[in-house]
Scaffold this active site. Structure first.
Site, PDB file in Angstrom:
ATOM      1  N   GLU A  94     -31.362   8.874   3.153  1.00 20.35           N
ATOM      2  CA  GLU A  94     -32.611   9.631   3.236  1.00 20.35           C
ATOM      3  C   GLU A  94     -33.258   9.483   4.611  1.00 20.35           C
ATOM      4  OE1 GLU A  94     -32.462   7.860  -1.005  1.00 20.35           O
ATOM      5  OE2 GLU A  94     -31.690   7.406   0.993  1.00 20.35           O
ATOM      6  N   SER A 152      12.339  -3.385  -4.050  1.00 23.05           N
ATOM      7  CA  SER A 152      11.417  -2.273  -4.309  1.00 23.05           C
ATOM      8  C   SER A 152      11.074  -1.473  -3.058  1.00 23.05           C
ATOM      9  CB  SER A 152      10.112  -2.800  -4.926  1.00 23.05           C
ATOM     10  OG  SER A 152       9.460  -3.680  -4.023  1.00 23.05           O
ATOM     11  N   ARG A 162      -6.829   1.061  -0.447  1.00 24.87           N
ATOM     12  CA  ARG A 162      -7.154  -0.259   0.090  1.00 24.87           C
ATOM     13  C   ARG A 162      -8.459  -0.211   0.880  1.00 24.87           C
ATOM     14  NH1 ARG A 162      -1.691  -2.754   2.965  1.00 24.87           N
ATOM     15  NH2 ARG A 162      -0.340  -2.818   1.110  1.00 24.87           N
TER      16      ARG A 162
END
Length: 385
Positions: free
Chosen positions: A57, A176, A192
């Site tokens: 604001e 992986s 993240r």
């Protein structure tokens, strides 16, 4: 005079876009956007600065003043109720009253007990018309962690994983890197960056030796990195100890090791234990008490499953690759259910192609509903429309 709902929504969407520009910087404060409008023209606009800086604001009021605009009688669109208390900055509600605005349109009541509707009451007492609830769901999603911390006493937690289309996060031997493509991995860095804490488990530190830093998107603030390490087994030479702040959550302490790690900006925190290991609900309450709004869990199947089993996971962030592994490790180790009616259910909120992969977001419906109910209660206490 009140504006048509679609006009209010149009300007509020602009305020939300402004709030999004502060996504990575305001923690532990909420992300807020503000637009000042008269005769379908923007007089001033702004978003909340870093903690300790001006709120949205005030930024918008200064923007209007710098352009020579008189905002008396104008309509202010703001994504969260203007604050009414002295914190790091003076109350925004006072600035709006002094400026002589004619109407304030708000997405959400502030769940902070220090505000909690008092801003609405002071605006109305000053003769300023107030409308609440425009684009409320979008505003809640923008500040879901802040609302969760204020109403539930825990941060909002999402669990991120990359899987094949047959649901495997790694080969049977643990390999992986990489199931998902480079664009999906880069997209994960956005999540993240918006979090306050990136949390992993000791198994991931052992197998991958990750940095867990944000590198693929620009951000002036790195989240705190944290490791669940029940037996305090972490290697003191792990790459995660690169000088940035790290929290190690343990159930037993080696004081000499903790003191050595403290010299590398790592704090070891002893948490209660439970049958499954470290008590994760206690950890979530500790994080909230330390002004953590959002937690990004990037871990293996054991910690991911524990977060889900202990009802600490609010969202799933799943990157699905178009490949079949046949056999492999699942995304989360959880106890088997005996009936489909006993299965924990999430709801889809987004599906988005990211490069060659698909990003799926799923939300726990009861956890989301609890936030909305708490906000409704704040609003009902202070609105008599």
């Amino acid at each position: 005079m009140t504006a048509p709902v679609d006009v209010d929504a149009r300007w509020m969407r602009l305020a939300l876009e402004l709030a999004d520009t502060s996504l990575y910087i305001t923690s532990p404060n909420p992300r807020v956007g503000c637009v000042i409008v008269r005769d379908d023209t923007v007089l001033g606009q702004g978003a909340t600065a870093e903690a300790g800086g001006p709120h949205a604001e005030v930024v918008a009021l200064r923007d209007a003043a710098s352009k020579g605009h008189d905002i008396q009688g104008a309509t202010v669109y703001v994504t969260l109720e203007p604050c009414s208390h002295y914190g790091r900055t003076p109350p925004c509600v006072d600035a709006l009253i002094q400026a002589g605005v004619g109407r304030v349109v708000i997405s959400l009541c502030d769940p902070n007990p220090l505000v909690g509707g008092q801003g609405l009451e002071r605006l109305r007492a000053a003769g300023i018309a107030v409308t609440v609830g425009v684009c409320a769901d979008d505003a809640l999603a923008m500040n879901v962690g802040f609302v969760s911390r204020m109403t539930r006493g825990v941060p909002w937690v999402w669990v991120k994983t990359g899987v094949s289309i047959d649901g495997h996060s790694a080969l049977p031997g643990g390999e992986s890197q990489w199931i998902t493509g480079p664009l999906a991995r880069a997209d994960g860095h956005h999540w993240r960056a918006r979090s306050c804490v990136t949390l992993t488990g000791i198994g991931t530190v052992r197998s991958d030796d990750p940095l867990l830093t944000v590198r693929e998107v620009e951000t002036p603030r790195q989240p705190i990195r944290a490791v669940v390490d029940t037996r305090f087994e972490i290697d003191e030479n792990a790459r995660i100890f690169d000088g940035g702040k790290v929290w190690i959550f343990v159930c037993r302490i080696d004081q000499a090791k903790a003191e050595r790690l403290a010299q590398r900006n790592a704090e070891v925190v002893v948490m209660p234990s439970c049958e499954a290991g470290l008590d994760l609900p206690s950890l979530m309450r500790w994080l909230a008490a330390h002004e953590i709004n959002e937690v990004h869990v990037e871990a293996g199947a054991r910690l991911s499953g524990a977060m889900l089993s202990s009802a600490c996971a609010d969202e799933l962030l799943v990157y699905m690759a178009p490949m079949l592994l046949g056999q492999g490790r699942g995304m989360a180790n959880m106890p088997a259910v005996t009936s489909l009616q006993d299965a924990e259910r999430f709801e889809f909120v987004e599906s988005l192609p990211v490069g060659t992969d698909m990003r799926l977001r799923l939300r726990h419906p009861a956890h989301w509903a609890a936030l909305k109910q708490a906000l409704d209660q704040v609003m009902q206490r202070h609105l008599s429309d």
